[in-house]
Design a protein around this motif. Structure first.
Motif, mmCIF file in Angstrom:
data_model
loop_
_atom_site.group_PDB
_atom_site.id
_atom_site.type_symbol
_atom_site.label_atom_id
_atom_site.label_comp_id
_atom_site.label_asym_id
_atom_site.label_seq_id
_atom_site.Cartn_x
_atom_site.Cartn_y
_atom_site.Cartn_z
ATOM 1 N N GLY A 176 0.808 -1.213 0.000
ATOM 2 C CA GLY A 176 0.000 0.000 0.000
ATOM 3 C C GLY A 176 0.841 1.262 0.000
ATOM 4 O O GLY A 176 0.561 2.217 -0.745
ATOM 5 N N PHE A 177 1.902 1.280 0.814
ATOM 6 C CA PHE A 177 2.775 2.454 0.842
ATOM 7 C C PHE A 177 3.447 2.663 -0.506
ATOM 8 O O PHE A 177 3.557 3.798 -1.007
ATOM 9 C CB PHE A 177 3.853 2.290 1.928
ATOM 10 N N ALA A 178 3.926 1.565 -1.099
ATOM 11 C CA ALA A 178 4.616 1.664 -2.385
ATOM 12 C C ALA A 178 3.653 2.094 -3.493
ATOM 13 O O ALA A 178 4.043 2.816 -4.422
ATOM 14 C CB ALA A 178 5.278 0.336 -2.734
ATOM 15 N N LEU A 179 2.395 1.667 -3.419
ATOM 16 C CA LEU A 179 1.406 2.101 -4.401
ATOM 17 C C LEU A 179 1.149 3.602 -4.286
ATOM 18 O O LEU A 179 0.977 4.289 -5.304
ATOM 19 C CB LEU A 179 0.106 1.323 -4.206
ATOM 20 N N ALA A 180 1.123 4.102 -3.068
ATOM 21 C CA ALA A 180 0.954 5.545 -2.884
ATOM 22 C C ALA A 180 2.122 6.298 -3.513
ATOM 23 O O ALA A 180 1.925 7.317 -4.200
ATOM 24 C CB ALA A 180 0.836 5.874 -1.391
ATOM 25 N N ARG A 181 3.331 5.823 -3.289
ATOM 26 C CA ARG A 181 4.508 6.448 -3.899
ATOM 27 C C ARG A 181 4.409 6.412 -5.418
ATOM 28 O O ARG A 181 4.749 7.382 -6.110
ATOM 29 C CB ARG A 181 5.766 5.724 -3.435
ATOM 30 N N ALA A 182 3.934 5.288 -5.939
ATOM 31 C CA ALA A 182 3.809 5.149 -7.385
ATOM 32 C C ALA A 182 2.775 6.117 -7.947
ATOM 33 O O ALA A 182 2.973 6.716 -9.011
ATOM 34 C CB ALA A 182 3.431 3.711 -7.729
ATOM 35 N N LEU A 183 1.653 6.285 -7.265
ATOM 36 C CA LEU A 183 0.629 7.219 -7.730
ATOM 37 C C LEU A 183 1.135 8.657 -7.720
ATOM 38 O O LEU A 183 0.854 9.435 -8.629
ATOM 39 C CB LEU A 183 -0.619 7.103 -6.851
ATOM 40 N N ARG A 191 10.499 7.432 0.579
ATOM 41 C CA ARG A 191 11.706 6.631 0.403
ATOM 42 C C ARG A 191 11.651 5.409 1.326
ATOM 43 O O ARG A 191 10.725 5.230 2.106
ATOM 44 C CB ARG A 191 12.961 7.463 0.696
ATOM 45 N N ALA A 192 12.661 4.567 1.216
ATOM 46 C CA ALA A 192 12.676 3.311 1.971
ATOM 47 C C ALA A 192 12.497 3.546 3.469
ATOM 48 O O ALA A 192 11.775 2.806 4.144
ATOM 49 C CB ALA A 192 13.970 2.552 1.694
ATOM 50 N N GLN A 193 13.148 4.592 3.997
ATOM 51 C CA GLN A 193 13.019 4.878 5.424
ATOM 52 C C GLN A 193 11.583 5.213 5.800
ATOM 53 O O GLN A 193 11.096 4.831 6.864
ATOM 54 C CB GLN A 193 13.948 6.036 5.814
ATOM 55 N N ASP A 194 10.887 5.941 4.919
ATOM 56 C CA ASP A 194 9.491 6.275 5.202
ATOM 57 C C ASP A 194 8.625 5.021 5.224
ATOM 58 O O ASP A 194 7.750 4.876 6.084
ATOM 59 C CB ASP A 194 8.968 7.254 4.145
ATOM 60 N N LEU A 195 8.845 4.113 4.244
ATOM 61 C CA LEU A 195 8.086 2.865 4.217
ATOM 62 C C LEU A 195 8.352 2.051 5.476
ATOM 63 O O LEU A 195 7.431 1.473 6.069
ATOM 64 C CB LEU A 195 8.448 2.052 2.977
ATOM 65 N N LEU A 196 9.625 1.990 5.894
ATOM 66 C CA LEU A 196 9.983 1.260 7.102
ATOM 67 C C LEU A 196 9.301 1.859 8.322
ATOM 68 O O LEU A 196 8.738 1.136 9.152
ATOM 69 C CB LEU A 196 11.503 1.274 7.291
ATOM 70 N N GLN A 197 9.320 3.194 8.426
ATOM 71 C CA GLN A 197 8.744 3.843 9.596
ATOM 72 C C GLN A 197 7.228 3.690 9.645
ATOM 73 O O GLN A 197 6.657 3.359 10.694
ATOM 74 C CB GLN A 197 9.103 5.332 9.606
ATOM 75 N N VAL A 220 12.426 1.890 -10.209
ATOM 76 C CA VAL A 220 13.195 2.783 -9.331
ATOM 77 C C VAL A 220 12.990 2.339 -7.896
ATOM 78 O O VAL A 220 11.856 2.179 -7.423
ATOM 79 C CB VAL A 220 12.737 4.252 -9.488
ATOM 80 N N ARG A 221 14.083 2.110 -7.176
ATOM 81 C CA ARG A 221 13.976 1.651 -5.788
ATOM 82 C C ARG A 221 13.425 2.749 -4.907
ATOM 83 O O ARG A 221 13.727 3.917 -5.089
ATOM 84 C CB ARG A 221 15.358 1.232 -5.266
ATOM 85 N N PRO A 222 12.579 2.386 -3.912
ATOM 86 C CA PRO A 222 12.083 3.389 -2.964
ATOM 87 C C PRO A 222 13.235 4.050 -2.218
ATOM 88 O O PRO A 222 14.285 3.439 -2.020
ATOM 89 C CB PRO A 222 11.195 2.584 -2.012
#
Length: 329
Positions: free
Chosen positions: A107-114, A122-128, A327-329
């Motif tokens: 879900g987080f990655a889909l939001a970034r994609a949209l 970024r990866a840290q945001d997804l982790l947090q 592209v990597r988060p």
């Protein structure tokens, strides 16, 4: 911030947490993936689920992936929209293979994609964000980063490092027909443990982290009660012996025996057969970190366990459609 894409898709791996002694901190990404695509639309949200959870998980705004997507859009100040989502789920639910962490990270990655902004989420945001929801980062970290991970929190702030797992890892999952809620598995854990058990696990977790970051050939030198590191077969024997030692645990697995007797009994049986087996996450799946002899696989299968060879997934969540695809988060 605005939505720049209206059709995006991601894939996210299953994960196994704890790995024996690394309670709430160590994890491994596995080559079993959920894939999710999203159309941003005007109108009500709809969700189609195929595979695991079909007919059982919500198909509206209460779906975990949708809720994670909306949480992440709010996090970056992007507008909400109607969602048409299609989920192809391969990760078993309630089996200790990180299905909830995968849903959150998807879900987080889909939001970034949209949003379509490489600097957003970024990866840290997804982790947090995932740690805030899950309460611990052990599954979230490998779902984001891939490979093997060591993760921690400090005053609510999550951190993680990725390890490049060595080639001798050949994970095999033993998946039972029954599921177990994580809350049930955690409820049986004591509030305190003996100091000696804490020391025992710290040393084994440190050894496991060393092995998981040791490269293809393993440690340059090792001493054990049975064999010292050498060349060829001696080195292989040492790596196996070290991995058996590194996957021992005194903090959580035995306490969970009453809630998953057959799983802990399988761990005991596999370890007696020379396999470095552990409870995967909160269970009830059992994971061996090395290949398992065919005779053992056959006997476990005959006893009703679904056996899956699941190589390490070197990549974490990955966008496959949209302007940030690849592209990597």
């Amino acid at each position: 911030m605005r939505l720049r894409d209206d059709f995006v898709a991601v894939t996210v791996p299953a994960t196994s947490a704890n790995l024996g002694p690394g309670f709430d901190s160590m994890g491994l990404a596995l080559d079993l993936h959920d894939t999710v695509s999203v159309h941003a639309i005007t109108g009500p949200t709809s969700v189609v689920v195929e595979g695991e959870g079909a007919g059982r998980v919500p198909e509206d705004d209460s779906n975990m992936v949708v809720r994670a997507l909306r949480l992440a859009l709010d996090h970056v100040g992007a507008p909400q929209a109607g969602i048409r989502m299609h989920c192809t789920n391969r990760i078993p639910h309630g089996h200790g293979l990180g299905s909830s962490a995968a849903a959150l990270v998807a879900g987080f990655a889909l939001a970034r994609a949209l949003v379509g902004d490489p600097e957003a989420l970024r990866a840290q945001d997804l982790l947090q964000l995932g740690t805030d929801v899950e309460g611990h980062p052990d599954n979230v970290a490998p779902a984001v980063l891939g490979g093997a991970t060591v993760a921690w929190t400090e005053e609510g702030r999550a951190g993680a490092v990725r390890l490049d797992p060595p080639g001798f890892l050949r994970p095999v999952a033993f998946i039972p027909s029954f599921s177990l809620a994580t809350s049930t598995a955690r409820a049986v854990l004591p509030g305190t443990v003996p100091h000696a058990d804490g020391v025992f696990n710290v040393s084994r977790a440190a050894l496991l982290a060393a092995l998981l970051s040791s490269g293809e050939k393993g440690p340059a030198a090792a001493l054990s009660g049975e064999v010292a590191a050498g060349e060829g077969g001696a080195r292989a024997t040492t790596m196996h012996a070290l991995l058996m030692e590194a996957t021992r645990d005194r903090l959580h697995q035995e306490y969970r025996r009453p809630s998953m007797e057959s799983s802990v009994a399988l761990v005991d049986w596999l370890r007696e057969a020379g396999c470095p087996a552990v409870i995967s996450g909160a269970g009830p799946t059992v994971l061996s970190l090395e290949a398992v002899p065919d005779a053992v696989l056959a006997e476990a299968g005959a006893a009703g366990w679904e056996v899956r060879r699941l190589p390490v997934a070197l990549e974490g969540v990955r966008q496959t459609r949209g302007r940030l695809a690849g592209v990597r988060p």
